[in-house]
Design a protein around this motif. Structure first.
Motif: not given
Length: 366
Positions: A27, A299, A328-331
């Motif tokens: 990732r 955020k 990653q996306s979505g925290e």
């Protein structure tokens, strides 16, 4: 994470319990041609790193242990625990055959440790007179070109005015703990520093204060062109923001400004200059900084390794992302970079205290 506090330690323990699976390094996004791999995923809460001439990688931690990895090429031949039961021993430094370890109010020394990995000696006490507060009490340490041991002493608070000869500073001492002196004042919490390969000047990261909102103030990359400079805390933050409580009567232009503003709450920790030959030539003398990541921003920010390109005097400085993907996306977070360390072969190590891992970055990918 801007310092060692009981709540933060509990959070880190929870992180470690969640991060038992193999780190998903696929990732991680790197510049074209670079490769990242897991060197070890058996170093819980891994923080600062130091390499002995024999090729033993020592790693401090927040869990009371100091680890040693015997390296053979690009693999770990053996893993050892060389100290236990210490208070936040995040800092490790190699000097003249001994490993120096920070433990909040103490600096300890493990003599001839390279040859005693299976039966480590009892630590000798170098000094036990440093501040005992655990808020910003965990210490990165390193030996400078002058042979002195450099030791930061963070502010025991988010923002407060304490004895500026004892708190919010970087100091240095002889290897035996004597002749202590302050090198830089007004440094809220430095958890990483290094010396420029050409000028031998001290550069360091500093974590900005909390509770001024999501976007203020920036963490800093600083350059100390000489001893005795003042970088502003608690009066001024990031070179331009007067503190609401302590700033009156202390204009920001009275203090040494940062070379680079790294972003608010990114938690800039370990930093090193790259002097190897494996990476492309334009990486020579660049600075790599591990951004541990925010802990109280609405955020998340950080959770990456950045590269700073600058002239030796700090001019023409710019930063860019070198490695990202731990956030990653979505925290969702699966890793938190804590330190960086170039190896003699020119590759770069990254420690991750969330995943309990050490990664190796190489070029070209193969």
């Amino acid at each position: 994470m801007h310092g060692f506090r009981p709540a933060a330690a509990a959070l880190l323990t929870a992180f470690a319990c969640q991060a038992l699976a193999a780190p998903p390094v696929e990732r991680i996004k790197l510049p074209p041609g670079f490769r990242i791999e897991v060197l070890s995923d058996a170093v819980p809460s891994a923080r600062a790193m130091a390499l002995s001439p024999k090729g033993i990688l020592y790693i401090g931690s927040l869990d009371g242990h100091v680890y040693a990895l015997e390296l053979q090429g690009t693999r770990v031949a053996a893993r050892h625990v060389v100290a236990t039961g210490l208070e936040a021993p995040i800092g490790v430094a190699w000097h003249n055959g001994a490993l120096y370890v920070s433990a909040v109010s103490r600096i300890l020394r493990l003599d001839s440790i390279d040859t005693r990995l299976n039966a480590p000696p009892q630590p000798a006490v170098v000094t036990d007179t440093l501040p005992a507060e655990t808020h910003h009490g965990a210490k990165f340490i390193a030996f400078g070109p002058d042979g002195k041991l450099y030791v930061p002493q963070g502010a025991p608070c988010n923002v407060c005015l304490k004895d500026r000869d004892r708190y919010a500073l970087i100091g240095r001492m002889d290897p035996d703990g004597s002749h202590y002196e302050v090198v830089a004042r007004g440094v809220r919490n430095s958890v990483g520093f290094a010396w420029h390969p050409a000028t031998r000047e001290l550069w360091f990261t500093d974590n900005g204060r909390d509770l001024l909102g999501d976007d203020l103030p920036d963490d800093e990359l600083n350059r100390a062109s000489r001893a005795g400079l003042d970088f502003g805390f608690p009066y001024c933050h990031a070179g331009v923001i007067a503190d609401p409580e302590f700033g009156a009567g202390h204009p920001c232009n009275a203090f040494t400004p940062p070379v680079v503003k790294l972003g608010a709450h990114v938690a800039a920790l370990g930093m090193r200059f790259y002097s190897g030959s494996m990476f492309p030539p334009d990486y020579r003398d660049n600075i790599f900084i591990a951004e541990h990541g925010s802990w109280n921003r609405s955020k998340k920010a950080g959770y990456r390794v950045v590269r700073v390109v600058t002239d030796p005097d700090g001019s023409h400085a710019r930063q860019e992302v070198f490695a990202e993907g731990w956030l990653q996306s979505g925290e969702t977070v699966w890793g938190r970079p804590a330190d960086v360390l170039p190896l003699p072969d020119g590759s770069l190590l990254i420690s991750d205290d969330y995943a309990g891992a050490i990664y190796r970055v190489s070029y070209p990918a193969h």
